[in-house]
Design a protein around this motif. Structure first.
Motif, PDB file in Angstrom:
ATOM      1  N   SER A  33       0.824  -1.206   0.000  1.00 52.73           N
ATOM      2  CA  SER A  33       0.000   0.000   0.000  1.00 52.73           C
ATOM      3  C   SER A  33       0.859   1.257   0.000  1.00 52.73           C
ATOM      4  N   LYS A  37       1.356   4.711  -2.704  1.00 51.50           N
ATOM      5  CA  LYS A  37       0.773   5.949  -2.194  1.00 51.50           C
ATOM      6  C   LYS A  37       1.630   7.153  -2.562  1.00 51.50           C
ATOM      7  N   GLU A  41      -0.360  11.124   1.045  1.00 51.22           N
ATOM      8  CA  GLU A  41      -1.151  10.121   1.756  1.00 51.22           C
ATOM      9  C   GLU A  41      -0.340   9.377   2.806  1.00 51.22           C
ATOM     10  N   SER A  48      -4.547   5.692   5.583  1.00 54.29           N
ATOM     11  CA  SER A  48      -5.501   4.674   5.160  1.00 54.29           C
ATOM     12  C   SER A  48      -4.768   3.378   4.838  1.00 54.29           C
ATOM     13  N   ARG A  52      -5.708   5.925  -1.713  1.00 55.04           N
ATOM     14  CA  ARG A  52      -6.889   6.545  -2.319  1.00 55.04           C
ATOM     15  C   ARG A  52      -6.614   6.967  -3.761  1.00 55.04           C
TER      16      ARG A  52
END
Length: 279
Positions: A33, A37, A41, A48, A52
């Motif tokens: 992730s 990013k 972020e 998160s 996103r």
């Protein structure tokens, strides 16, 4: 033995497996992730789990920097050389322990295995002056030789467990035909011991590839750095914390090990379990 025929047993086993898998897989998921990013972020108060606005900018920056291919090449040379040397030396040592009877054999084998009792940092204290006296500090050869300390004792024991299971009649038949001990080793024992040899080679390769302490201590020239020290020195430091690029580079650096394990997984599993099964 756990009876999985009942619903409660299956449910309990499933929950246990899911808990362990989540515990082991969450860091990998977080690394994936973070690699996708953007910086906005990553450095937030409540990040998160999934990006996103996924981006490949971290991968472009890492691959385009020019340093990562150099570090990967150095790691492949040192880890590959260490795997080859460890496998050859472990084969010769294990063959000696398994097929010959001489005074001090058990003591010598116990002494070799006992090297695993010491932390690698303690062994580095002895290795450093030896490499310095030989003029091998800050060289790929010196780093490759130091990696043998990692896997040779365990590799020797794994191959010893594999070799003692081979039929003695096969060896005696070759001796009757006039074959020398080296010919028996390379023409008879080695071909039927491929799973064990692959296990030792992959074990040594992974140890060397994941090393940070020895590479940081024995290598000081930037152009000779391996993946671990290269990422640490370039992406993370007192004045720079580029976690997106660091995670992207870590994913790229993990590919050789993942590919190698995927290619030899069948032999690796056979080699690991061979010593535990009586022939």
């Amino acid at each position: 033995m756990l009876d999985l025929s009942s619903g409660k047993a299956r449910l309990g086993f499933g929950l246990t497996f899911a808990t362990i898998a989540s515990f082991l897989g969450f860091p990998v998921l977080w690394m994936l992730s973070t690699a996708f990013k953007p910086g906005a972020e990553i450095f937030v108060r409540f990040p998160s789990l999934l990006p996103r606005a996924p981006t490949l900018e971290n991968f472009r920056g890492v691959v385009g920097s020019g340093d990562l291919p150099l570090w990967l090449g150095n790691s492949l040379l040192t880890a590959g050389g260490a795997a080859l040397l460890t496998t050859v030396l472990a084969t010769l040592a294990a063959h000696s322990f398994a097929r010959f009877r001489y005074r001090g054999r058990r003591a010598l084998m116990a002494l070799m295995i006992s090297a695993q009792m010491f932390p690698f940092a303690v062994l580095l204290v002895s290795l450093y002056p030896m490499l310095q006296a030989a003029g091998l500090l800050d060289t790929r050869i010196g780093l490759t030789l130091s990696y043998i300390v990692f896997a040779l004792p365990a590799g020797t024991y794994m191959l010893f467990s594999y070799f003692v299971r081979l039929p003695e009649e096969l060896i005696e038949a070759a001796r009757v035909d006039g074959a020398s001990e080296l010919r028996i080793l390379w023409r008879i024992i080695v071909p039927v011991s491929i799973p064990g040899l692959v296990t030792v080679a992959l074990y040594a390769f992974m140890w060397a590839w994941n090393d940070l302490l020895y590479a940081m201590t024995l290598i000081t020239t930037p152009s000779l750095r391996t993946v671990g020290p290269g990422l640490l020195m370039s992406q993370l430091g007192e004045m720079r914390q580029d976690w997106g690029a660091a995670m992207a580079a870590s994913l790229v650096a993990s590919l050789p090990v993942i590919i190698a394990f995927g290619l030899v997984q069948r032999w690796f599993v056979q080699g690991l379990t061979a010593g535990a099964v009586k022939g």
